[in-house]
Motif scaffolding. Sequence first.
Motif, PDB file in Angstrom:
ATOM      1  N   SER A 208     -14.387   8.148   5.400  1.00 31.78           N
ATOM      2  CA  SER A 208     -15.515   8.862   5.999  1.00 31.78           C
ATOM      3  C   SER A 208     -15.044   9.641   7.222  1.00 31.78           C
ATOM      4  N   VAL A 209     -15.398  10.917   7.264  1.00 30.08           N
ATOM      5  CA  VAL A 209     -15.058  11.787   8.390  1.00 30.08           C
ATOM      6  C   VAL A 209     -16.355  12.295   8.995  1.00 30.08           C
ATOM      7  N   ALA A 210     -16.444  12.255  10.305  1.00 32.48           N
ATOM      8  CA  ALA A 210     -17.673  12.629  10.998  1.00 32.48           C
ATOM      9  C   ALA A 210     -17.863  14.148  11.018  1.00 32.48           C
ATOM     10  N   GLU A 211     -19.055  14.552  11.417  1.00 32.05           N
ATOM     11  CA  GLU A 211     -19.363  15.977  11.586  1.00 32.05           C
ATOM     12  C   GLU A 211     -18.920  16.443  12.966  1.00 32.05           C
ATOM     13  N   ARG A 212     -18.249  17.564  13.024  1.00 27.21           N
ATOM     14  CA  ARG A 212     -17.869  18.198  14.289  1.00 27.21           C
ATOM     15  C   ARG A 212     -17.868  19.709  14.079  1.00 27.21           C
ATOM     16  N   LYS A 213     -19.054  20.292  14.062  1.00 27.60           N
ATOM     17  CA  LYS A 213     -19.153  21.722  13.808  1.00 27.60           C
ATOM     18  C   LYS A 213     -18.591  22.559  14.948  1.00 27.60           C
ATOM     19  N   ASP A 214     -18.360  21.908  16.100  1.00 21.67           N
ATOM     20  CA  ASP A 214     -17.757  22.636  17.215  1.00 21.67           C
ATOM     21  C   ASP A 214     -16.245  22.787  17.051  1.00 21.67           C
ATOM     22  N   LEU A 215     -15.677  22.109  16.063  1.00 21.80           N
ATOM     23  CA  LEU A 215     -14.242  22.217  15.793  1.00 21.80           C
ATOM     24  C   LEU A 215     -14.010  23.328  14.763  1.00 21.80           C
ATOM     25  N   HIS A 216     -13.800  24.514  15.247  1.00 24.70           N
ATOM     26  CA  HIS A 216     -13.592  25.645  14.341  1.00 24.70           C
ATOM     27  C   HIS A 216     -12.102  25.784  14.038  1.00 24.70           C
ATOM     28  N   ILE A 217     -11.539  24.745  13.448  1.00 20.69           N
ATOM     29  CA  ILE A 217     -10.119  24.707  13.150  1.00 20.69           C
ATOM     30  C   ILE A 217      -9.942  24.335  11.675  1.00 20.69           C
ATOM     31  N   PRO A 218      -9.332  25.187  10.859  1.00 24.06           N
ATOM     32  CA  PRO A 218      -9.069  24.808   9.465  1.00 24.06           C
ATOM     33  C   PRO A 218      -8.232  23.536   9.415  1.00 24.06           C
ATOM     34  N   ALA A 219      -8.609  22.618   8.555  1.00 23.35           N
ATOM     35  CA  ALA A 219      -7.894  21.340   8.483  1.00 23.35           C
ATOM     36  C   ALA A 219      -7.925  20.805   7.058  1.00 23.35           C
ATOM     37  N   GLU A 220      -7.010  19.872   6.803  1.00 24.73           N
ATOM     38  CA  GLU A 220      -6.929  19.200   5.504  1.00 24.73           C
ATOM     39  C   GLU A 220      -7.028  17.692   5.701  1.00 24.73           C
ATOM     40  N   VAL A 221      -7.592  17.030   4.695  1.00 22.65           N
ATOM     41  CA  VAL A 221      -7.712  15.574   4.726  1.00 22.65           C
ATOM     42  C   VAL A 221      -6.722  14.993   3.725  1.00 22.65           C
ATOM     43  N   TRP A 222      -5.809  14.165   4.241  1.00 27.04           N
ATOM     44  CA  TRP A 222      -4.768  13.557   3.414  1.00 27.04           C
ATOM     45  C   TRP A 222      -4.824  12.044   3.535  1.00 27.04           C
ATOM     46  N   VAL A 223      -4.558  11.369   2.431  1.00 30.93           N
ATOM     47  CA  VAL A 223      -4.384   9.921   2.450  1.00 30.93           C
ATOM     48  C   VAL A 223      -2.979   9.621   1.952  1.00 30.93           C
ATOM     49  N   THR A 224      -2.313   8.709   2.644  1.00 30.11           N
ATOM     50  CA  THR A 224      -0.975   8.305   2.222  1.00 30.11           C
ATOM     51  C   THR A 224      -0.931   6.802   2.010  1.00 30.11           C
ATOM     52  N   GLY A 225      -0.403   6.383   0.885  1.00 31.01           N
ATOM     53  CA  GLY A 225      -0.201   4.966   0.617  1.00 31.01           C
ATOM     54  C   GLY A 225       1.075   4.496   1.279  1.00 31.01           C
ATOM     55  N   LEU A 226       1.003   3.364   1.966  1.00 28.38           N
ATOM     56  CA  LEU A 226       2.122   2.870   2.768  1.00 28.38           C
ATOM     57  C   LEU A 226       2.577   1.495   2.307  1.00 28.38           C
ATOM     58  N   ALA A 227       3.864   1.278   2.360  1.00 27.98           N
ATOM     59  CA  ALA A 227       4.430  -0.067   2.204  1.00 27.98           C
ATOM     60  C   ALA A 227       4.715  -0.585   3.606  1.00 27.98           C
ATOM     61  N   ARG A 228       4.047  -1.664   4.010  1.00 33.38           N
ATOM     62  CA  ARG A 228       4.162  -2.122   5.395  1.00 33.38           C
ATOM     63  C   ARG A 228       5.584  -2.501   5.776  1.00 33.38           C
ATOM     64  N   SER A 229       6.369  -3.003   4.824  1.00 33.21           N
ATOM     65  CA  SER A 229       7.730  -3.431   5.149  1.00 33.21           C
ATOM     66  C   SER A 229       8.594  -3.369   3.897  1.00 33.21           C
ATOM     67  N   ILE A 230       9.722  -2.671   4.004  1.00 30.65           N
ATOM     68  CA  ILE A 230      10.698  -2.614   2.909  1.00 30.65           C
ATOM     69  C   ILE A 230      12.076  -2.837   3.511  1.00 30.65           C
TER      70      ILE A 230
END
Length: 249
Positions: free
Chosen positions: A152-174
Amino acid sequence: MLFARLAARLAYAALAVVTTTIPLSVSAQTRAVLELFTSQGCSSCPPADKLFGELAADPGLIVLSLPIDYWDYLGWKDTLAEPRHTARQRAYSKVRGDHEVYTPQVVVNGSLHALGSDKDAIETAIAKSRENPATLALPVKLSTADGRLAVSVAERKDLHIPAEVWVTGLARSITVMIKRGENKGKTITYHNVARRWLKLDDWKGTANTWNVPLPQLEEAGVNSAAVLVQSGSVESPNAILGAAMAQLR
């Protein structure tokens, strides 16, 4: 590997990305996203890998290890390296305009870089990156239920900056036993290793929620996930507007 080490120490605090500064009132719980570009073939990297294990215990930090592949020719092919990590590191340097690409290098909040084994330099870069009020000003929440990761990402219409939403899967320890190359004979543990990347959407200032089936993330030892809302694009990554991290199992 450290051909830029001295230059990084002297110049990291002055290396800022061109970003839009907008007065914002919301502060984020996360104070920094730290991306460590490292390699199993880099003799200078183990101290940084160890430091990142310590930093990973700080709840105010989101730390990611992004193994690169450009030292593979030195005699040991990095077993965790991804070409996309090399491309990301180079894209950062191009956006900054300094073309500084080295290991171990940490990129702080998408905007500054520092030597990955220098804790003081990292802390200074964190403070300087927060001078841009857009950095980590966007609330991001993660939760898991019914085999899905809800973002979930909040609303911020005052942020007029193009952006992308990325999710990365992580291995905590290798933990890796390195048999050849500059780290021959060493056993090194890598922390929060990025193993999977998924772009969820472009973000345009409005609130939104995405649901990611966990099987899309849980591969190659993945047991955590981080979400980055990052200004710019994958080809031109810039300041991180919001981020969050959660355990999947």
